[in-house]
Structures are given as structure tokens and as C-alpha cells.
Design an enzyme around this catalytic site. Structure first.
Site, PDB file in Angstrom:
ATOM      1  N   GLU A   1      37.652 -16.534 -13.638  1.00  8.11           N
ATOM      2  CA  GLU A   1      36.647 -16.171 -14.654  1.00  8.11           C
ATOM      3  C   GLU A   1      37.235 -15.913 -16.046  1.00  8.11           C
ATOM      4  OE1 GLU A   1      34.514 -12.909 -12.871  1.00  8.11           O
ATOM      5  OE2 GLU A   1      33.862 -14.109 -11.193  1.00  8.11           O
TER       6      GLU A   1
ATOM      7  N   GLU B   1      32.367 -19.716  -3.497  1.00  8.10           N
ATOM      8  CA  GLU B   1      31.602 -18.472  -3.316  1.00  8.10           C
ATOM      9  C   GLU B   1      30.111 -18.773  -3.171  1.00  8.10           C
ATOM     10  OE1 GLU B   1      32.594 -15.491  -6.262  1.00  8.10           O
ATOM     11  OE2 GLU B   1      34.694 -16.055  -6.266  1.00  8.10           O
TER      12      GLU B   1
HETATM   13  O1  9MR Z   1      31.687  -9.663  -3.470  1.00  5.48           O
HETATM   14  C1  9MR Z   1      32.488  -8.836  -4.290  1.00  5.48           C
HETATM   15  C2  9MR Z   1      31.875  -7.445  -4.349  1.00  5.48           C
HETATM   16  O2  9MR Z   1      32.035  -6.784  -3.103  1.00  5.48           O
HETATM   17  C3  9MR Z   1      32.539  -6.633  -5.440  1.00  5.48           C
HETATM   18  O3  9MR Z   1      31.845  -5.410  -5.609  1.00  5.48           O
HETATM   19  C4  9MR Z   1      32.515  -7.422  -6.735  1.00  5.48           C
HETATM   20  C5  9MR Z   1      33.180  -6.683  -7.852  1.00  5.48           C
HETATM   21  O4  9MR Z   1      33.353  -7.500  -8.975  1.00  5.48           O
HETATM   22  O5  9MR Z   1      33.206  -8.646  -6.550  1.00  5.48           O
HETATM   23  C6  9MR Z   1      32.516  -9.458  -5.664  1.00  5.48           C
HETATM   24  O6  9MR Z   1      33.137 -10.717  -5.607  1.00  5.48           O
HETATM   25  C7  9MR Z   1      33.148 -11.467  -6.825  1.00  5.48           C
HETATM   26  C8  9MR Z   1      34.307 -12.428  -6.751  1.00  5.48           C
HETATM   27  O7  9MR Z   1      35.493 -11.727  -6.538  1.00  5.48           O
HETATM   28  C9  9MR Z   1      34.415 -13.242  -8.029  1.00  5.48           C
HETATM   29  N1  9MR Z   1      33.200 -13.919  -8.331  1.00  5.48           N
HETATM   30  C10 9MR Z   1      31.998 -13.079  -8.340  1.00  5.48           C
HETATM   31  C11 9MR Z   1      31.897 -12.334  -7.005  1.00  5.48           C
HETATM   32  C12 9MR Z   1      30.594 -11.592  -6.965  1.00  5.48           C
HETATM   33  O8  9MR Z   1      30.577 -10.565  -7.946  1.00  5.48           O
END
Ligand code: 9MR
Length: 675
Positions: free
Chosen positions: A343, A448
Site C-alpha cells: 500500500e 485479499e
Molecule cells: O484483516 C486485517 C485486520 O485484522 C486488521 O485489523 C487490519 C489492520 O490494518 O488489517 C487487516 O488486513 C489488511 C491487510 O493487512 C492489508 N490490506 C487491507 C487489509 C484489510 O484492512
């Protein structure tokens, strides 16, 4: 989300503080239904657990002062206060928080336990004004099987927060589930395997939290073993969990150039993959989010100076080297791909500003890939990973960023996160995959995937039909030579998803397959998604659609990555809707008007913006005609009326957008049929 240093915060640390007793296998039953209050207001004149309706969340210090709570010494960015609401399961809950802070942003989030796992869901973000004051309102549906739910306030950093008010209320009629046991889990081992069905095309992966590995409920592990052949740890390999804060902060001189790391959070999931011969995607080495701020300071001291470029380059290289090498030494061959950078493109375009750009500079991505290539074994694939990656202008930005890295031979793959909705045209999506592969010469992982269910009369069935279309397009692309080598869904069940309210995954909370799963299977095996027993023939509902925002709610939603908030300074009444952030000007506020198909609609609304022009636009089968072009720019409200004939049978959204990235405001919105 523009210009923020750390976007969102992992829940894992909170889990470590709060969850020592979690993991109950037996459904919790509460003795008989009892009265559930329709709202819960935190009272900061009362101490924790003394009738004040609030608790400390994580490692921090709380001082009550003049009816507010002052939170200091916050060990991690998710530490603060929470308002428990265990009786609100199965309800939509609105949370309203007012606070003051020097953090760049605050987020109201939900935490709950579900069948022995823990889920964290962001409800709404807020950016403090110049005085540091932020008001956040948002709503969330809490799954019916959730236990010990609580709504908490987190930040992008560890600076102090003063909370003035924190209030929860039930939206609509109360669904009182006290005394109703949570469902039983179904046996997942009888469900046909996705990874087996797709063996000729690509790996089929899943993101999982490590709680699945330690969960007394074996069902979740069985589901992974049955269904998937690639696993991504959902949070456990992110810097926030890998950096050893205690060691680094205790002896900063020793760890100044080479940060101490540990794998306490990730070990259960690494062990599980090693023992069961499952491949892992490592997620993620370098990210602006879920990386503690102290990591970027001289001597790891946030009250001192930011580290120099040279020092941060050393820390970055040593971190990448030691993480990759720990995994290779202890889990040889388990991690087959790493998301090296995650990102890095800003929501407003260009490179995202963060502690990484502040310390190293805009070439930090190039450097990270250079170090990863130097230290990773040659059979480990190196990926860049991002969201909204299918949008045209973001494709341009990502390709510009990655071109020199690809030319240097330091990248193997593009990770398309694919947090999408069933409104996204699969062909448009596939054209993005093809472009990355063609222009960068890399392979593609869909990393994802989750798909927001439509707000239709048969949302699960319609989602299933969409999944079949999407996977048919993915298979066709793969057959045509687009090098798609792995598709990972972001979570095991809807209830465990970071977007649980949108029901975006393939399995229900009790592990039974959804029509979405069936759609994925039909794409590869043939056949059609079965209409469920409760399928309703869609009836055309032509009742007028009215939003005045006075009850602070709205039923439309974001187009792509925009954010909607209810704010004051309305056209009529007190409240109006603000559309802001987003990645592009067309990331607006969207309303589904498919129910008016075959009719002429009359749309009236008030709009204001600092942008020169705002438009009301239809999104119909890959065309975007403007229904109204409104000169704005003066910051004054403009009232607009227009008519549009919706084709019979069309699936149609209309959306409001602005000519530049300025926020716009909507009020007094009415859509009605005129024929
Ligand atoms: O699924 C993840 C969630 O449990 C966390 O709280 C969150 C924090 O940023 O991150 C989520 O995973 C993210 C992933 O690492 C990167 N792309 C976006 C995902 C959804 O937020």
C-alpha cells in the site's frame, strides 16, 4: 485515507492484552432474556467497572478528569478505552465518539470473540480538526454469534487521547439475543475442496489469524486443511507483531541498527503450515501501517529526532534480512512469497507520505525490494501488494512505481488485494491483472479477495452468481496466459472478516458453505448456483427513496474507497452527508436504484462543494452518463432536480462525484418515480 502515517491498527496486540482467557468452545448462554438498554453511554465520572460502562483497552494509563478520560502511556496504537456491549450481538449498533488528540487520526472499531477466534472490525475513521477535536459516528452490525463484543477507540499512533463522550445505541428495533445460545459449528470436512477443484489453475489460499491454530474448536483448522493450499497470516507477520518492542526499547543502543525481532505471534501459524505442508504468503515486510512509530526514531525514542536516511536504510535492510532468514532457517521452504511492500500509493495519487518517506525518502520502495532480493532465497517470490489496484489511475501510479524495480529484476509479482463489491465488472478487473503482467513482466497473486454482498432482495444468492462470473473471468484469463498463480480469500468465514457486516466471504460463521462458495465451484465445475429455499422473486419496490440525514443514518454507500460521514451545517435541518477521501474524483456516494428499473425517476438533492463542479452520474454496464452537472465551487448549497429513465432489467447505481478531490456535501435527497 489521505496523508495519514499509519492507516489502521492491528488488533493482535489488543488480543494479547485482553484475551488471555479467550477461546471458549462451549457456547455462552446467559440466564434468560433480560432487559437490554437501547443505548450505552460511557460515564467518565465513574471508575472502570464501577458503573461507568467503560473499560481500559490494552496497555495504557487512564486518568479521569472533569467528566472526560485522559489516556496516556499508550503502549500501542490500539490502546485506550472500550465500551463493552456483549448483549448487542445480532444488532446494528451506532457508535458516536468525541475526543481530542494529537494523533493524525482516530478510528472507532469493534472487537469480538467468535467460536474461539477474535475479530477486529473498523467502524469509522475520523481526522481531528486544527484544535485536535474529532467527532466520529458510524454503525456496524455485530454478528449474532459474537461474544464479549466491545467497541473501542484506536489511533494511528501512540500519542495521548482525551475522550469527552462515547455512546452506543441500537439502530432500528432491538434484537434481544440474551439467553439465546450461539450456533453450533458444522463439520467442514465434507465440503468439496476449492484448492483441489482449482489445482489446474492456481493455488487457492486463505488469510487466517493465529487464533485458529490455538483454538479448541478444531473445525477452523480442518477447514484450512480441506479447502486451501496457501495461508496468509492475517496480522502476525506485520512489523507491529514482529518487532520486539520490549527488547528494542530496553536496549536501544544494542538494537539501534538491527532491530530485535520475535515470532511469538506468528509461530503457531508457521508451525501449522510446516507440519501440514501448506505454503505461506508472508505479509508484509514494509508497510506504513501496523508499524510502531518508535521504529523510525533515533534510539527508538519518540520524543527525540527522526532517524536519518542512513540509519533507516540499515534498519530496513537488517529487518528484511533477519525476518526472511529466521523464516528460512526455522521453516525452510514454507514461505514461498513475501509482500515486500504494501500500500505505498496514496489515496490521492502518487507515493504515500509516511514515516518511510520522511526518513528514507520516496525511493524506500526501491530500496526495500533491493534488500529483499539480496537476502531472500532465489525461489522466494517478491511481491508488491495494494488495494483499489483495479482502478485506472491507481494502475498508472503502481506501474510507474514498480517499473524501475522490475527493470532491476527485483520484483516477481503484483499482489492485487481485491477488496471489491459485486458491482465491479469482472472484465475491467481482469484487464488490470493483464496490464500488470504485460507491462511489468510479473506474475499475479490475488491476495485479499472479499466481495461485499449486494444490498438486494437475495444478497447471498446474488453474491454467489457474481462469484461465478468473477471466477469464470479469472479462469478464462488464466487459460489465455495471464499468469495468475494464487487466489487468496481474506478470511475463513463472514463472521471473522474485517468487513463482517458486508458478508464478503465464502463460508458462513458456522463453517457451512455459502452460495458464494457454490459460485466459485460452479465457475470451475460447471452448473449454476442453486436458488435458496428462501429465495424471493425480486419485486419492484418503487417507494420513494428519501435521505435527510437527520437520524444520522444513510443507506447508500461508498463508491470504491470514499468515506461518508454525517456532519453539521446542513441545507435543511441539522445534519448532512459528507463524502471525502477516496482515491479518485469518481469515488463518490452511491445509491442502488435497480429497483426503479423500467421507470423514469425524478431525483432532487442539495449539494455543495469547493470543487468547481459536482455531477450526479449513472453507473450502467460500463458507461457513466452524467444525469446532472452542477456548478459548485462557491461553497454554497445548490438545489438540483433531474429526471432519468432506468432501462428495464438494468442493474444500476447512481452516484454523486466532484470534479476534484474536495469533499462534497449532500442533503435533502429524494428519488421517486414519475411514470
Ligand atoms: O484483516 C486485517 C485486520 O485484522 C486488521 O485489523 C487490519 C489492520 O490494518 O488489517 C487487516 O488486513 C489488511 C491487510 O493487512 C492489508 N490490506 C487491507 C487489509 C484489510 O484492512
Amino acid at each position: 485515507m489521505k496523508g495519514k502515517i499509519f492507516k489502521l491498527v492491528a488488533g493482535v496486540l489488543a488480543g494479547m492484552f485482553l484475551l488471555s482467557g479467550c477461546g471458549s468452545t462451549t457456547p455462552t448462554t446467559v440466564a434468560g432474556p433480560h432487559d437490554v438498554p437501547l443505548s450505552i453511554v460511557a460515564d467518565f465520572t465513574k471508575k472502570e467497572n464501577k458503573g461507568g460502562n467503560w473499560v481500559t483497552y490494552g496497555d495504557c494509563k487512564i486518568t479521569l478528569k472533569d467528566g472526560t478520560t485522559v489516556i496516556t502511556d499508550r503502549a500501542a496504537s490500539n490502546c485506550g478505552i472500550a465500551v463493552p456491549c456483549p448483549d448487542y450481538r445480532g444488532n446494528t449498533v451506532q457508535a458516536s465518539v468525541k475526543a481530542t488528540t494529537e494523533n493524525d487520526s482516530l478510528t472507532v472499531s469493534l472487537r469480538y470473540e467468535i467460536f474461539g477466534n477474535v475479530s477486529y472490525v473498523n467502524i469509522a475513521p475520523g481526522t481531528p480538526n486544527e484544535a485536535g477535536i474529532v467527532e466520529i459516528t458510524g454503525s456496524i452490525e455485530i454478528p449474532a454469534n459474537a461474544e464479549n463484543s466491545m467497541i473501542y477507540l484506536e489511533a494511528n499512533d501512540v500519542r495521548d487521547i482525551t475522550v469527552t463522550s462515547f455512546e452506543l445505541s441500537i439502530v432500528g428495533e432491538l434484537n434481544n439475543l440474551t439467553g439465546v445460545p450461539v450456533e453450533s459449528l458444522t463439520d467442514p470436512t465434507g465440503t468439496a475442496s476449492l484448492s483441489a477443484a482449482y489445482a489446474n489453475y492456481f493455488k487457492f489460499g486463505v488469510a487466517s489469524p493465529a487464533t485458529v491454530m490455538t483454538n479448541p474448536n478444531d473445525g477452523f483448522r480442518q477447514m484450512i486443511l480441506t479447502q486451501f493450499n496457501s495461508v496468509t497470516p492475517e496480522n502476525e507477520l506485520k512489523p507491529e507483531n514482529v518487532l520486539d518492542a520490549a527488547a528494542c526499547l530496553k536496549d536501544p543502543a544494542k538494537y539501534n541498527e538491527s532491530p530485535a525481532i520475535h515470532f511469538d505471534a506468528a509461530k503457531p501459524i508457521l508451525d501449522f503450515c510446516k507440519e501440514n505442508g501448506i505454503s505461506m504468503r508472508g505479509h508484509t515486510l514494509i508497510w506504513h501501517s501496523q508499524t510502531p512509530s518508535w521504529f523510525f526514531y533515533e534510539n527508538y525514542d519518540v520524543n527525540g529526532q527522526l532517524a536519518s536516511r542512513d540509519l533507516m536504510l540499515k534498519r530496513m535492510e537488517n529487518y528484511i534480512d533477519s525476518v526472511i532468514n529466521y523464516c528460512e532457517t526455522n521453516y525452510p521452504g514454507v514461505i514461498y512469497a513475501w509482500d515486500v511492500c504494501n500500500e505505498c500509493i496514496d489515496d490521492g495519487g502518487g507515493i504515500r507520505q509516511s514515516y518511510w518517506t520522511q526518513t528514507i525518502g520516496n525511493d524506500f520502495v526501491e530500496k526495500a525490494f533491493e534488500f529483499a532480493r539480496k537476502h531472500a532465497p532465489s525461489n522466494v517470490q517478491l511481491f508488491y501488494n495494494d488495494y483499489n489496484e483495479y482502478q485506472g489511475s491507481k494502475q498508472d501510479d503502481i506501474i510507474n512505481l514498480l517499473k524501475p524495480i522490475a527493470a532491476a529484476g527485483n520484483i516477481d509479482g503484483m499482489g492485487m488485494q481485491s477488496h471489491i463489491s459485486s458491482g465491479l465488472d469482472p472484465d475491467y478487473y481482469i484487464s488490470a491483472a493483464k496490464r500488470y503482467a504485460d507491462e511489468l513482466g510479473v506474475i499475479i497473486h490475488i491476495t485479499e479477495l472479499d466481495v461485499t454482498a449486494p444490498k438486494s432482495q437475495n444478497p447471498m444468492y446474488d453474491q454467489g452468481v457474481y462469484m461465478q462470473k468473477l471466477f469464470t473471468a479469472i479462469i478464462e484469463a488464466d487459460k489465455a496466459g495471464v499468469p495468475i498463480e494464487c487466489v487468496t480469500v481474506w478470511g475463513l468465514t463472514d463472521d471473522m472478516s474485517w468487513k463482517s457486516s458486508t458478508k464478503p466471504l465464502l463460508f458462513y460463521g458456522n463453517l457451512s458453505p455459502k452460495p458464494a462458495y457454490e459460485g466459485v465451484m460452479c465457475a470451475v465445475n460447471g452448473g449454476e448456483v442453486a436458488k435458496p429455499a428462501d429465495y424471493v422473486e425480486p419485486v419492484v419496490d418503487t417507494t420513494p427513496f428519501i435521505e435527510d440525514y437527520e437520524d444520522k443514518s444513510f443507506t447508500g454507500g461508498p463508491r470504491y474507497s470514499s468515506v461518508q460521514k454525517i456532519v453539521g451545517d446542513a441545507y435543511e435541518g441539522e445534519w448532512c452527508l459528507e463524502n471525502s477521501e477516496g482515491y479518485d474524483t469518481y469515488d463518490g456516494y452511491a445509491v442502488d436504484v435497480s429497483n426503479y428499473a423500467g421507470h423514469t425517476i425524478h431525483v432532487s438533492f442539495a449539494i455543495k462543494s469547493a470543487a468547481d463542479q459536482c455531477c450526479l452520474t449513472a453507473d450502467i454496464d460500463g458507461t457513466w452518463p452524467h444525469l446532472a452537472e452542477v456548478p459548485t465551487g462557491t461553497g454554497e448549497w445548490v438545489f438540483v432536480e433531474c429526471d432519468y429513465t432506468v432501462d428495464a432489467g438494468a442493474t444500476l447505481q447512481i452516484y454523486w462525484e466532484s470534479s476534484d478531490m474536495s469533499p462534497f456535501y449532500l442533503d435533502s435527497l429524494k428519488i421517486e418515480t414519475v411514470d
